[in-house]
Write an enzyme that holds these catalytic residues in place. Structure first.
Site, mmCIF file in Angstrom:
data_model
loop_
_atom_site.group_PDB
_atom_site.id
_atom_site.type_symbol
_atom_site.label_atom_id
_atom_site.label_comp_id
_atom_site.label_asym_id
_atom_site.label_seq_id
_atom_site.Cartn_x
_atom_site.Cartn_y
_atom_site.Cartn_z
ATOM 1 N N SER A 6 30.622 -13.565 23.603
ATOM 2 C CA SER A 6 31.557 -13.562 22.469
ATOM 3 C C SER A 6 30.915 -12.817 21.301
ATOM 4 C CB SER A 6 31.935 -14.984 22.075
ATOM 5 O OG SER A 6 30.788 -15.754 21.792
ATOM 6 N N ARG A 7 31.745 -12.244 20.437
ATOM 7 C CA ARG A 7 31.228 -11.315 19.423
ATOM 8 C C ARG A 7 31.849 -11.545 18.056
ATOM 9 N NH1 ARG A 7 27.259 -7.307 21.253
ATOM 10 N NH2 ARG A 7 27.074 -7.839 23.451
ATOM 11 N N ARG A 19 13.534 -8.454 27.970
ATOM 12 C CA ARG A 19 13.573 -9.912 28.116
ATOM 13 C C ARG A 19 12.849 -10.228 29.428
ATOM 14 N NH1 ARG A 19 17.512 -13.977 26.516
ATOM 15 N NH2 ARG A 19 18.569 -12.486 25.162
ATOM 16 N N LYS A 37 29.641 2.944 22.350
ATOM 17 C CA LYS A 37 28.793 3.324 23.477
ATOM 18 C C LYS A 37 29.239 4.642 24.111
ATOM 19 C CE LYS A 37 26.132 0.134 22.608
ATOM 20 N NZ LYS A 37 25.992 -1.221 22.980
ATOM 21 N N PHE A 79 12.469 -14.565 16.385
ATOM 22 C CA PHE A 79 13.323 -14.469 15.191
ATOM 23 C C PHE A 79 12.494 -14.072 13.963
ATOM 24 C CE2 PHE A 79 15.427 -17.248 18.292
ATOM 25 C CZ PHE A 79 16.600 -16.533 18.451
ATOM 26 N N GLY A 80 12.586 -14.810 12.854
ATOM 27 C CA GLY A 80 11.883 -14.436 11.620
ATOM 28 C C GLY A 80 10.380 -14.277 11.812
ATOM 29 N N GLU A 81 9.828 -15.025 12.783
ATOM 30 C CA GLU A 81 8.380 -14.948 13.029
ATOM 31 C C GLU A 81 7.984 -13.594 13.612
ATOM 32 O OE1 GLU A 81 6.989 -17.190 11.595
ATOM 33 O OE2 GLU A 81 8.188 -19.026 11.744
ATOM 34 N N ASN A 82 8.975 -12.858 14.124
ATOM 35 C CA ASN A 82 8.660 -11.520 14.652
ATOM 36 C C ASN A 82 8.107 -10.611 13.556
ATOM 37 O OD1 ASN A 82 9.459 -12.303 17.222
ATOM 38 N ND2 ASN A 82 11.570 -11.581 16.942
ATOM 39 N N CYS A 136 19.505 -8.521 23.790
ATOM 40 C CA CYS A 136 18.064 -8.800 23.832
ATOM 41 C C CYS A 136 17.423 -8.779 22.452
ATOM 42 C CB CYS A 136 17.363 -7.833 24.765
ATOM 43 S SG CYS A 136 17.763 -8.153 26.495
ATOM 44 N N ARG A 142 31.348 -5.120 28.980
ATOM 45 C CA ARG A 142 31.340 -3.770 29.529
ATOM 46 C C ARG A 142 31.333 -3.839 31.056
ATOM 47 N NH1 ARG A 142 26.978 -1.738 29.237
ATOM 48 N NH2 ARG A 142 25.797 -3.292 28.069
ATOM 49 N N TYR A 162 38.245 -4.436 25.716
ATOM 50 C CA TYR A 162 37.071 -5.120 25.167
ATOM 51 C C TYR A 162 35.941 -4.189 24.720
ATOM 52 C CZ TYR A 162 33.871 -8.911 24.335
ATOM 53 O OH TYR A 162 33.033 -9.799 23.731
ATOM 54 N N SER A 177 21.024 -4.640 25.899
ATOM 55 C CA SER A 177 22.123 -5.420 25.348
ATOM 56 C C SER A 177 21.786 -6.913 25.378
ATOM 57 C CB SER A 177 23.393 -5.162 26.156
ATOM 58 O OG SER A 177 23.678 -3.780 26.130
ATOM 59 N N ASP A 223 22.357 -1.237 16.304
ATOM 60 C CA ASP A 223 22.668 -0.944 17.710
ATOM 61 C C ASP A 223 22.428 0.511 18.101
ATOM 62 O OD1 ASP A 223 23.663 -2.266 20.153
ATOM 63 O OD2 ASP A 223 25.365 -0.905 20.010
ATOM 64 N N HIS A 252 19.812 3.702 21.793
ATOM 65 C CA HIS A 252 20.321 2.325 21.673
ATOM 66 C C HIS A 252 19.293 1.510 20.887
ATOM 67 C CE1 HIS A 252 21.937 -1.422 24.055
ATOM 68 N NE2 HIS A 252 22.549 -1.286 22.907
#
Ligand code: GTP
Ligand code: SPV
Ligand code: MN
Length: 612
Positions: free
Chosen positions: A394-395, A426, A235, A521-524, A279, A86, A226, A277, A302, A255
């Site tokens: 990359s997406r 972050r 968006k 990650f999963g621990e969250n 994060c 963006r 893009y 974005s 999102d 968001h």
């Protein structure tokens, strides 16, 4: 590569007058007169059409078909290296009055902007096909379906829009039957072809304009192919334009991911979380809980449209139809649910690396790094090349229906009740792993002062701390002060018993030795469990100047190699760090001037007093 001087004229699916929607017909005629395409094509959204479009994109060199044994019906493409994210500095909110755009947005007088854009769009589709994509954000059977029509000269955009939004003839028919309002969303890559001129794989223009006219509820996007610049339902519509509609109609366009969690006792809670974005929204939305007995289901990754329900509860709907997820860091170890969805195929990858057997790879996908790859720019790559194989932004673009853990309620136009709202950024320092707000207003304070290091999701420097209110800084379609006021109005409209509890989280805090203070990650799921137990009134917490933080013992660490003392380290509130933070918040709030809601100025004063 075949002859790419002309895109094949796809046959008209709906005859000469493809719609009875007079406004749409008139707009299509006006745009085609302005942009001068070779042909006009009405997108029907069918599978057969998708096959033709992707065949065409392969022939044009934009996409490459992946090995169907690895990724069925999937494609990979690389963008122009100058068109990878963006472009916030080229994004405009052109309200009639400059004050209505506010200090967080670029603004230009709408008439002046239209004059510039008309010049850019004049003849911009020459030598190309103009595609008309009817789409709806959210379920088509919603009480008030939110229609849009994107006109684009990019087949890549059409193929991607088919994954990301509900598109095609069904949508058009419903729009006609209701003679409904639609958001006109005009897009051109800004690369007309002269007769005989060969096309490039990724046409775009050095000059980019991502422009919103909030009063008209229209979008004009020029020069980029893009992601958020070009897939205008995302968006541009579902956040910037929808936030303005939401302000006028009394709801919220945010968001946020939406995640359903079911406790071992079978009680369901829906959590919405706003992170900037790149994060961690997609990762949390596809959470694999490590904490015993808890079940997680995805609703969205999102965007979250929240309305007040009949009982005064806040209800969230994900208006999207697919995932446009950050590839790097998405792996079998960190996010197996995303990997399983991707492995089912039907995906378009952009700016990832190619494996020698016709698959895709990116940093973090597998622990083992392939010995040889073709990097996202088409060069040979080996582990000692000294540069990433995939672009950091990359997406993968994948249908949401392919998520095994997708909640049934995803399909419900009424959405789900939201029980908790998380704001997160972050930050290496200062911000605890989790803090519970004291009240709704205190929660808005947390959201409004949210800060995060910038990422590759937008062009510009990476790693710079900036304030990002509700993770909406680049997406608020009006004055940010009015936006915060609007959040404040929700409390009076909602049932006080049903107002979501608000939490601030930070998965990215570092310890003195530089490592992550929390495994993430999963621990969250352990942090989410604590948040839900706070709602239920069963988890312990410690009051601090900034809100309630967990005690070391109150986070379930069963099966995790971590001590309560390490949790205390991850949640600590350091007065010296907060002294600096308060300065940053003060400067940030000063920028709002008179537009800052008084109750938030008061929140800051109280916080300062608590630290004094
Ligand atoms: P957008 O699609 O740009 O809005 O991004 P997003 O918010 O959905 O971010 P995503 O989940 O794709 O994560 C972005 C990056 O953060 C990836 O590289 C992830 O690996 C990383 N990440 C996500 N969750 C965590 C976490 O809990 N801990 C750590 N350390 N990294 C995380
Ligand atoms: C983001 O940047 O927040 C994204 C990617 O989700 S894009 O669609 O490009 O906006
Ligand atoms: Mn996003």
């Amino acid at each position: 590569m075949g002859d790419t001087t002309r895109q094949p004229v796809l046959e008209e699916t709906l005859g000469d007058a493809p719609t009875t929607h007079a406004k749409l017909l008139a707009w299509v005629a006006e745009v085609s007169e302005l942009t001068q395409p070779d042909s006009v094509y009405w997108v029907d959204g069918s599978e057969e059409e998708y096959a033709r479009l992707t065949d065409h994109l392969v022939e044009a060199g934009t996409l490459q078909r992946l090995n169907p044994e690895l990724f069925p019906n999937s494609f990979v493409g690389s963008s122009d290296p100058k068109d990878v994210a963006r472009v916030e500095e080229r994004t405009f909110i052109c309200s009639e009055k400059e004050a209505d755009a506010g200090f967080t947005n670029n603004w230009m007088d709408p008439a002046e902007m239209k004059a510039i854009l008309r010049e850019r769009f004049a003849g911009s589709m020459r030598g190309r096909t103009m595609y008309v994509i009817p789409f709806v954000m959210g379920p088509l059977d919603a009480e008030q379906p939110q229609f849009g029509v994107e006109i684009t000269d990019s087949a890549y955009v059409v193929a991607s829009m088919r994954i990301m939004a509900r598109i095609g003839t069904d949508v058009l028919r419903k729009m006609e039957a209701e003679d409904a309002f639609f958001v006109p969303a005009l897009h051109s890559v800004g690369a007309p072809l002269e007769p005989g001129e060969a096309d490039v794989a990724w046409p775009c223009n050095e000059e980019k304009w991502i422009v919103h006219f909030p009063e008209e509820r229209s979008i004009w996007s020029y020069g980029s192919g893009y992601g958020g610049n070009a897939l205008l339902g995302k968006k541009c519509y579902a956040l910037r334009i929808a936030s303005v509609i939401a302000r006028d109609e009394g709801w919220l366009a945010e968001h946020m991911l939406i995640l359903k969690l079911t406790s071992p006792e079978g009680k369901a809670y829906n959590v919405a979380a706003a992170f900037p974005s790149a994060c961690g929204k997609t990762n949390l939305a596809l959470l694999d809980p490590t904490v015993e007995g808890w079940k997680a289901e995805t609703l969205g990754d999102d965007i979250n449209w929240m309305r007040i329900g009949k009982e005064g509860e806040l209800r969230g709907v994900n208006p999207e139809y697919g995932l446009f997820g950050v590839a790097p860091g998405t792996g079998w170890g960190t996010n197996p649910n995303a990997m399983r969805a991707i492995a089912k195929g039907n995906s378009i990858f952009t700016n990832v690396a190619l494996t020698d057997d016709g698959g895709v790879w990116w940093e973090g996908m597998t622990e083992e790094v392939p010995a040889h790859l073709t990097d996202w720019e088409g060069n040979d790559w080996t582990p000692d090349s000294g540069r990433p194989a995939a672009h950091p932004n990359s997406r993968f673009c994948t249908p949401i229906s392919q998520i095994d853990m997708l909640a049934q309620e995803y399909y419900s136009p009424d959405g789900v009740e939201i029980h908790a709202i998380l704001f997160g950024g972050r930050r290496k320092t200062t911000i605890p792993l989790v803090t519970q707000a004291r009240s709704w207003t205190n929660g808005i304070f947390m959201g409004s002062t949210l800060s995060s290091e910038t990422t590759a999701a937008a062009s510009g420097a990476v790693g710079v701390v900036r304030r990002d209110p509700m993770a909406m800084l680049p997406f608020i379609g009006y004055n940010a002060g009015d936006y915060l006021k609007h959040w404040g109005t929700i409390e009076a409209k909602a049932n006080p018993e049903r107002l979501p509890k608000v939490f601030l989280v930070n998965w990215f805090r570092r310890t003195a030795d530089g490592g992550f203070a929390w495994p993430g990650f999963g621990e969250n799921s352990r942090v989410l469990k604590w948040a839900i137990e706070r709602i239920e009134g069963t988890a312990d917490a410690k009051e601090t100047p900034i809100g309630y933080i967990p005690t070391g013992e109150s986070i379930d660490l069963t099966g995790l190699d971590m001590t309560p003392e390490q949790v205390e380290e991850a949640v600590k509130v350091d007065p010296a760090e907060w002294k600096e933070e308060l300065k940053g918040i003060e400067e940030w709030y000063a920028r709002f001037g008179d537009a800052l809601p008084a109750e938030l100025a008061a929140e800051l004063k109280q916080l300062q007093a608590r630290f004094a």
